[in-house]
Motif scaffolding. Structure first.
Motif, mmCIF file in Angstrom:
data_model
loop_
_atom_site.group_PDB
_atom_site.id
_atom_site.type_symbol
_atom_site.label_atom_id
_atom_site.label_comp_id
_atom_site.label_asym_id
_atom_site.label_seq_id
_atom_site.Cartn_x
_atom_site.Cartn_y
_atom_site.Cartn_z
ATOM 1 N N VAL A 5 0.864 -1.178 0.000
ATOM 2 C CA VAL A 5 0.000 0.000 0.000
ATOM 3 C C VAL A 5 0.903 1.232 0.000
ATOM 4 C CG1 VAL A 5 -1.718 1.325 1.288
ATOM 5 C CG2 VAL A 5 -1.899 -1.165 1.175
ATOM 6 N N ARG A 66 -3.142 0.893 -5.277
ATOM 7 C CA ARG A 66 -3.496 0.701 -3.868
ATOM 8 C C ARG A 66 -2.848 1.874 -3.116
ATOM 9 N NH1 ARG A 66 -1.661 -3.965 -3.799
ATOM 10 N NH2 ARG A 66 -3.507 -5.128 -4.449
ATOM 11 N N ARG A 211 -7.418 1.435 5.974
ATOM 12 C CA ARG A 211 -7.966 0.118 6.311
ATOM 13 C C ARG A 211 -8.633 -0.525 5.091
ATOM 14 N NH1 ARG A 211 -11.253 1.606 9.960
ATOM 15 N NH2 ARG A 211 -9.788 1.477 11.687
ATOM 16 N N LEU A 214 -5.750 -2.043 3.122
ATOM 17 C CA LEU A 214 -4.981 -3.068 3.820
ATOM 18 C C LEU A 214 -5.792 -4.328 4.086
ATOM 19 C CD1 LEU A 214 -2.908 -0.949 6.375
ATOM 20 C CD2 LEU A 214 -2.006 -2.361 4.517
ATOM 21 N N GLU A 215 -7.042 -4.156 4.434
ATOM 22 C CA GLU A 215 -7.832 -5.326 4.813
ATOM 23 C C GLU A 215 -8.206 -6.207 3.635
ATOM 24 O OE1 GLU A 215 -11.129 -4.186 7.261
ATOM 25 O OE2 GLU A 215 -9.849 -3.880 9.023
ATOM 26 N N CYS A 217 -5.961 -6.954 1.409
ATOM 27 C CA CYS A 217 -4.703 -7.617 1.057
ATOM 28 C C CYS A 217 -4.636 -8.995 1.707
ATOM 29 C CB CYS A 217 -3.506 -6.787 1.526
ATOM 30 S SG CYS A 217 -3.354 -5.157 0.765
ATOM 31 N N PRO A 220 0.011 -8.479 3.070
ATOM 32 C CA PRO A 220 0.711 -7.204 2.808
ATOM 33 C C PRO A 220 2.168 -7.271 3.233
ATOM 34 C CG PRO A 220 -0.765 -7.000 4.698
ATOM 35 C CD PRO A 220 -1.055 -8.329 4.078
ATOM 36 N N ILE A 223 4.248 -0.938 3.691
ATOM 37 C CA ILE A 223 3.699 0.348 3.262
ATOM 38 C C ILE A 223 4.834 1.203 2.725
ATOM 39 C CG2 ILE A 223 2.612 2.505 4.048
ATOM 40 C CD1 ILE A 223 1.093 0.819 6.131
ATOM 41 N N ILE A 244 -0.604 3.894 12.086
ATOM 42 C CA ILE A 244 -0.102 2.628 11.546
ATOM 43 C C ILE A 244 0.549 1.802 12.655
ATOM 44 C CG2 ILE A 244 1.568 1.591 9.954
ATOM 45 C CD1 ILE A 244 1.123 4.072 8.145
ATOM 46 N N TYR A 248 -1.588 -1.313 12.902
ATOM 47 C CA TYR A 248 -0.977 -2.294 12.004
ATOM 48 C C TYR A 248 0.490 -2.500 12.387
ATOM 49 C CZ TYR A 248 -5.000 -0.319 9.563
ATOM 50 O OH TYR A 248 -6.248 0.174 9.249
ATOM 51 N N ILE A 251 3.092 -4.501 10.099
ATOM 52 C CA ILE A 251 3.324 -4.123 8.703
ATOM 53 C C ILE A 251 4.456 -3.098 8.652
ATOM 54 C CG2 ILE A 251 2.325 -3.119 6.622
ATOM 55 C CD1 ILE A 251 -0.388 -4.096 7.500
#
Length: 575
Positions: A5, A66, A211, A214-215, A217, A220, A223, A244, A248, A251
């Motif tokens: 992303v 994305r 989101r 990412l959701e 994916c 992932p 970023i 983030i 997340y 990630i």
């Protein structure tokens, strides 16, 4: 599949991003074209890493980046914040009103599309394939004249990053910070950006968009975050990085902290000078604390750099300079989306595939664990068998990271280098094995070599799309080959009509060459923000930073310096 992303924050970051996505769109078009070179049809890249498939309400299939792009209100030019694929959804009329007095409505006319954007509309409504091949000679002649007009228009009329974007965006991609700081000159420091973004619904709305991407994916890999860190969007990026980190945490974030040449212009008074130096320290420290690898990008002048031998650049044009940085970022991203090949593969157009996390581990996960990388690029890259007028490839790599030390010997240096579209000699494309052998030989004979170097290779060069600026000099040929005598044409520079692709080399390295950059920020923070009677204490306080916050920032910068040069901080502590 290992999706990425991308986040772009700020005007200059979006200029860079616009070029970056134009490259991807060009690759997609060339892969489908019957008239393109075979290396574009079999480039060995998985474009799904960066793109998502979708469908409009009308059932039309879409393929869009994305991406979450953030800018100030009004920064999209003639483009709608919902992009171009999906129809505008008008707000429903409110059923009951409490106001019974007169009502006036103020509307502004949408900005007129420039010739390039008009041509995109024309292409979509005409029988034109993605390579630009027209049905008959009359249309072809018309297109040639039109393309020349388009190039001239782009060189002289670019105001917004959307003015040269040929990509369709998803409605969730484009986010404007509405109602605040429409004058970019006032949106000029970390504190202002942090305050503007954290108030209201901005955090929730941006997180909702992030989101969304990412959701969907499956796995992932990271970023890719590009931030214009010269002003308020550094504070915006800091707030997004905190989101983030909280939501997340697994990630990884690869952060490009980027700025344009005009951001280096001297402020008009002493207070602004102090504020800028503190901004540089605070912004960098805050961002680096919330990502896995940070890459400062942006020289005070590209026109006077090593690249000026083959590139004709105007520093005052963001359209020009952002194209160079986008080219380097495109190159660095290639290994993230290379198709993996087993050991039994007989032929491959790529080698050296890595994930984003692999790259981070190579540069920051071992040795000194320095997480600040230097970006270098060679554009166009010379042939592997260099002739008398060409320098060897390694010598042509130009640091795009500011304030780096030249020719430093670092026995602990780590690097990852990508070479793509290289010529072996003349116009013969080099195979993957030829590039690998050439680089191994170059390092064997080099006076200085890194402790570890990871090489990625792709045969596909950098494609030059129509809206790319005319920045190539007259020593550059149609396929990016380099001449020792100038091409005879009337123009002072060459663009997409004359140069269709170029070979590239780009490198990320962990090296003590970054020390001047780090030490400058640490020294300015200590002098202007921490020392007794420091002149910048009031400025930092207005940004919501107390004494403890500033000392924590100082510790972050000090730790970075110590990892690369323990002696420096030891002597500083004893002073």
């Amino acid at each position: 599949m290992r999706e990425i992303v991308t986040i772009q924050a700020g005007n200059y970051a979006n200029f860079v991003g616009s070029h970056f996505w134009n490259f991807q769109d060009e690759l997609l078009g060339l892969a489908d074209s019957t008239e393109s070179e075979q290396i574009f049809k079999s480039h060995g890249l998985n474009m799904d890493v960066l793109y998502r498939s979708g469908e409009t309400q009308q059932g039309i299939l879409t393929y869009t980046p994305r991406l979450v792009s953030m800018g100030l209100q009004g920064s999209l030019g003639s483009m709608s914040s919902r992009g171009t694929l999906y129809k505008e959804i008008k707000e429903a009329q409110v059923g009951s009103l409490t106001w019974t007095g007169p009502v006036t409505t103020q509307t502004s006319q949408p900005l007129q599309k420039n010739l390039f954007l008009q041509s995109l509309d024309w292409e979509e409504n005409t029988n034109v394939d993605r390579s630009g091949a027209y049905d008959n000679e009359q249309n072809e002649a018309h297109a040639e004249v039109q393309d020349k007009d388009i190039v001239e228009c782009l060189e002289n009329e670019i105001q917004y990053w959307t003015d040269f974007s040929k990509v369709h965006y998803h409605p969730q991609s484009l986010y404007e910070l509405c109602g605040l700081w429409t004058d970019i000159k006032d949106f000029n420091n970390y504190g202002i950006g942090r305050e503007a973004f954290s108030g209201g619904l901005h955090p929730e709305q941006v997180n909702e968009r992030l989101r969304f991407f990412l959701e969907e994916c499956d796995h992932p890999q990271g970023i890719q975050f590009i931030v214009d860190d010269s002003g308020g969007f550094s504070g915006v990026a800091g707030e997004v990085l905190e989101i983030i980190a909280d939501d997340y945490p697994n990630i990884p974030v690869l952060l490009y902290s980027i700025r344009s040449p005009d951001s280096y212009l001297d402020p008009s008074n002493r207070k602004l000078t102090i504020a800028r130096r503190l901004h540089n320290a605070v912004s960098f420290a805050k961002q680096s604390a919330l990502c896995k690898l940070i890459v400062p990008v942006g020289l005070p002048s590209l026109s006077t750099s090593k690249m000026s031998k083959y590139l004709y650049l105007e520093d005052r044009k963001p359209y020009h300079t952002s194209a160079v940085y986008a080219s380097a970022l495109h190159s660095i991203s290639l290994p993230f989306r290379m198709e993996p090949h087993g050991p039994s593969a007989q032929y491959s157009s790529t080698s050296g595939a890595v994930t984003m996390n692999d790259l981070i581990q190579i540069l920051a996960g071992q040795g000194r664990q320095n997480m600040v990388a230097v970006l270098d690029a060679s554009m166009p890259a010379p042939a592997l068998t260099s002739t008398g007028f060409q320098q060897p490839l390694l010598e042509t790599l130009q640091p795009l990271t500011p304030e780096t030390a030249d020719d430093v010997e670092d026995m602990q240096a780590l690097e990852s280098i990508i070479i793509h579209g290289a010529f072996a000699s003349g116009l013969k494309r080099a195979s993957v094995s030829e590039v690998t052998e050439a680089l191994q030989a170059a390092y064997t004979n080099a006076a200085r070599r890194p402790k570890f170097s990871h090489l990625s290779v792709a045969q596909c060069p950098l494609p030059i799309p129509l809206p790319y600026p005319s920045i190539f000099g007259k020593l550059v040929g149609e396929r990016g080959e380099l001449f020792n005598t100038q091409v005879s044409d009337s123009s002072s520079s060459r663009g997409s009509l004359e140069v269709h692709s170029v070979p590239m080399a780009a490198r990320l390295r962990s090296s003590i060459a970054i020390l001047p950059f780090l030490e400058d920020r640490l020294q300015n923070l200590r002098k202007l923000g921490i020392a007794r009677g420091a002149l910048g204490t009031e400025i930092l306080g207005s940004w919501g930073l107390g004494r403890d916050d500033v000392e924590d920032i100082g510790e972050t910068l000090s730790d970075m310096v110590t990892k690369l040069n323990p002696i420096s901080e030891t002597s500083s502590d004893s002073d």
